[in-house]
Design an enzyme around this catalytic site. Structure first.
Site, PDB file in Angstrom:
ATOM      1  N   ASP A  12       0.814  -1.229   0.000  1.00 51.17           N
ATOM      2  CA  ASP A  12       0.000   0.000   0.000  1.00 51.17           C
ATOM      3  C   ASP A  12       0.841   1.270   0.000  1.00 51.17           C
ATOM      4  OD1 ASP A  12      -2.262  -1.658   0.243  1.00 51.17           O
ATOM      5  OD2 ASP A  12      -1.976  -1.730   2.416  1.00 51.17           O
ATOM      6  N   HIS A  40      -4.414  -2.436  -6.029  1.00 52.22           N
ATOM      7  CA  HIS A  40      -3.844  -1.115  -6.268  1.00 52.22           C
ATOM      8  C   HIS A  40      -4.991  -0.163  -6.508  1.00 52.22           C
ATOM      9  CE1 HIS A  40       0.080  -2.696  -6.723  1.00 52.22           C
ATOM     10  NE2 HIS A  40      -0.167  -3.326  -7.841  1.00 52.22           N
TER      11      HIS A  40
HETATM   12  P1  GDP Z   1      -0.317   0.038  -3.764  1.00 51.40           P
HETATM   13  O1  GDP Z   1      -0.894  -1.280  -3.472  1.00 51.40           O
HETATM   14  O2  GDP Z   1       1.125   0.151  -3.347  1.00 51.40           O
HETATM   15  O3  GDP Z   1      -0.532   0.485  -5.164  1.00 51.40           O
HETATM   16  O4  GDP Z   1      -1.065   1.099  -2.853  1.00 51.40           O
HETATM   17  P2  GDP Z   1      -2.629   1.389  -2.782  1.00 51.40           P
HETATM   18  O5  GDP Z   1      -3.103   1.782  -4.116  1.00 51.40           O
HETATM   19  O6  GDP Z   1      -3.337   0.320  -2.086  1.00 51.40           O
HETATM   20  O7  GDP Z   1      -2.629   2.621  -1.766  1.00 51.40           O
HETATM   21  C1  GDP Z   1      -2.145   3.845  -2.059  1.00 51.40           C
HETATM   22  C2  GDP Z   1      -3.252   4.871  -1.882  1.00 51.40           C
HETATM   23  O8  GDP Z   1      -2.682   6.152  -1.849  1.00 51.40           O
HETATM   24  C3  GDP Z   1      -4.237   4.919  -3.032  1.00 51.40           C
HETATM   25  O9  GDP Z   1      -5.497   5.271  -2.551  1.00 51.40           O
HETATM   26  C4  GDP Z   1      -3.672   6.010  -3.938  1.00 51.40           C
HETATM   27  O10 GDP Z   1      -4.652   6.638  -4.754  1.00 51.40           O
HETATM   28  C5  GDP Z   1      -3.143   6.951  -2.934  1.00 51.40           C
HETATM   29  N1  GDP Z   1      -1.976   7.713  -3.337  1.00 51.40           N
HETATM   30  C6  GDP Z   1      -0.874   7.337  -4.050  1.00 51.40           C
HETATM   31  N2  GDP Z   1       0.026   8.330  -4.082  1.00 51.40           N
HETATM   32  C7  GDP Z   1      -0.493   9.347  -3.358  1.00 51.40           C
HETATM   33  C8  GDP Z   1      -0.021  10.643  -2.988  1.00 51.40           C
HETATM   34  O11 GDP Z   1       1.082  11.061  -3.305  1.00 51.40           O
HETATM   35  N3  GDP Z   1      -0.865  11.405  -2.210  1.00 51.40           N
HETATM   36  C9  GDP Z   1      -2.073  10.978  -1.793  1.00 51.40           C
HETATM   37  N4  GDP Z   1      -2.814  11.775  -1.038  1.00 51.40           N
HETATM   38  N5  GDP Z   1      -2.554   9.760  -2.102  1.00 51.40           N
HETATM   39  C10 GDP Z   1      -1.768   8.969  -2.877  1.00 51.40           C
END
Ligand code: GDP
Length: 430
Positions: A12, A40
């Protein structure tokens, strides 16, 4: 050329966003491990999507999305996911599935549930997607490769043999209904029909693509600390989350991986059980969880509230080292703008001694965080596109963490969208 996008921590970290962003300049995006147990979250012109099986490149017309042999393939979930994005006007992506990829069988999901029930309070906090039973069978050599769907005689014989042993467990250990090999065969024929259009020899395809000068992205699921060898065993996932495994799970030569982009979030979060040294509780945790990510820290697949904590330099330094990081993408920095002071975990105290080396599990369980407080920047940083334009305390936070982990932070993400990214020159980048 091959680039890997992987996580430094518990998952995440925002790998989906970084992969989606880098996919603009890539030709092929490959999932190389894991299954539909994690997800994701991607925000782009088509809306907000939670992907579980499809690689994060599916939203571009120019990319090919590949499910590598290392993945735990849940066929109905994959085809439903394809439908769910095309129903929302995303053009039909080009998808290839490795003929060597193994199939999550309906009974893997059942065994996952039954085992969690049997363990009761001592369970591993599984998402019950069948991942652990799937990988157990794979390595016990009783799994099914996609290619086996096309060998009806062999498939029938093997299903009969496997149902015999599974049924002993179902009857005597779990006291649940037995499997019927004929019904399973019918299900496998349905699976074959669903998956047939996508099946190919993925490693041969990637070999040719690399010879043709294409750019390939390997997209990791979860992060270093969930790796079965190098993570917080046994609270780990069942397939390797490391970039090195990308070579195996995609079927390419290890020396092809030239860049390893390790995604680190500006604070910590974790779904599921296991030691989490810098974890926060109570009010402080609730506030960070509510403000975190894009609309709060809740699992993309499970909706479970994520555990949250301060940034952990010990875990992240180790997480980056095990990945073989060439670049760190530092994400979700915008969320911390509400804090007057931001604690960072700079060491673990274990049995009265402070260490900055990530310990084995039984020592980790005893570790207490050594925290250092950095001044906050108390403003919104979304929309900023140049590193120099970030508030001074915000840059200090980035630079302090870079120093502690020892790997170059070359990207800073300050929002969930594709364009919310700041490229940075790092003194650590050779
Ligand atoms: P992954 O499994 O590593 O891809 O992570 P996830 O998608 O489960 O969680 C990351 C969350 O953070 C998601 O809701 C993204 O939309 C959000 N996200 C990613 N980068 C950023 C950022 O720079 N700022 C903010 N506020 N949210 C972000």
């Amino acid at each position: 050329m091959v680039k890997a996008v992987v996580g430094a921590n518990w998952g995440d970290e925002g790998k989906g966003k970084i992969t989606d962003m880098l996919a603009e300049k890539a030709d092929i995006i490959v999932r190389f491990q894991g299954g539909a147990n994690a997800g994701h979250t991607i925000v782009n012109n088509y809306g907000k999507f939670a992907l579980h099986t499809l690689p994060s490149g599916v939203f571009y017309g120019h990319t090919t999305s590949v499910i590598g042999n290392g993945v735990a393939l849940n066929i109905p979930i994959l085809t439903d996911e394809i439908k769910s994005i095309t129903d929302r006007d995303v053009p039909m992506p080009r998808i290839l599935v490795s003929e060597r990829c193994q199939i999550v069988m309906p009974y893997h999901i059942l065994f996952d549930q039954y085992e969690e029930e049997r363990l009761g309070g001592k369970s591993f906090g599984s998402t019950k997607s069948g991942i652990a039973p799937f990988y157990s069978d794979k390595y016990a050599k009783i799994g099914f490769q996609v290619s086996e769907l096309f060998d009806e005689e062999g498939l029938k014989e093997k299903l009969g043999r496997i149902c015999e042993t599974k049924n002993v467990l179902l009857e005597h250990l779990y006291h649940k209904p037995k499997l019927n090999p004929d019904e399973l065969f019918e299900t496998m024929m349905e699976y074959r029909e669903k998956i047939a259009p996508y099946v190919c020899d993925v490693s041969a395809y990637l070999d040719q693509a690399l010879k043709d000068g294409k750019t390939v992205l390997l997209e990791g699921q979860l992060g270093t600390l969930k790796d079965p060898d190098h993570g917080i065993y046994p609270m780990v996932t069942s397939s390797s989350t490391l970039a090195a495994y990308g070579a195996i799970g995609a079927g390419i030569a290890p020396y092809e991986i030239k860049e390893i982009i390790t995604v680190c979030k500006a604070y910590s979060s974790s779904v599921g059980a296991g030691a989490f040294v810098s974890e926060l509780f109570g009010e402080e945790a609730d506030e960070l969880r509510r403000r975190g990510g894009d609309g709060g820290e809740f699992g993309a697949t499970t909706g479970r509230p994520r555990r949250v904590g301060w940034f952990d330099c010990v875990a992240s330094k180790y997480g980056c080292r095990m990945q073989g990081t060439t670049d760190v993408a530092f994400t979700v920095l915008d969320v911390l703008g509400y804090l007057d002071e931001i604690p960072v975990c700079v060491g673990y105290e274990v049995d009265g001694e402070v260490t900055t080396d990530f310990p084995v599990t039984y020592k980790l369980e005893k570790a207490k965080p050594v925290l250092k407080k950095l001044p906050g920047w108390k403003c919104e940083i979304r929309g900023i596109r140049k590193y120099e334009e970030l508030p001074e305390n915000c840059r200090r936070y980035v630079e302090y963490i870079e120093e502690q982990i020892g790997y170059p932070i070359t990207m800073v993400s300050n929002g969930p969208g594709r364009e919310d990214i700041i490229y940075r020159e790092s003194p650590l980048k050779k």
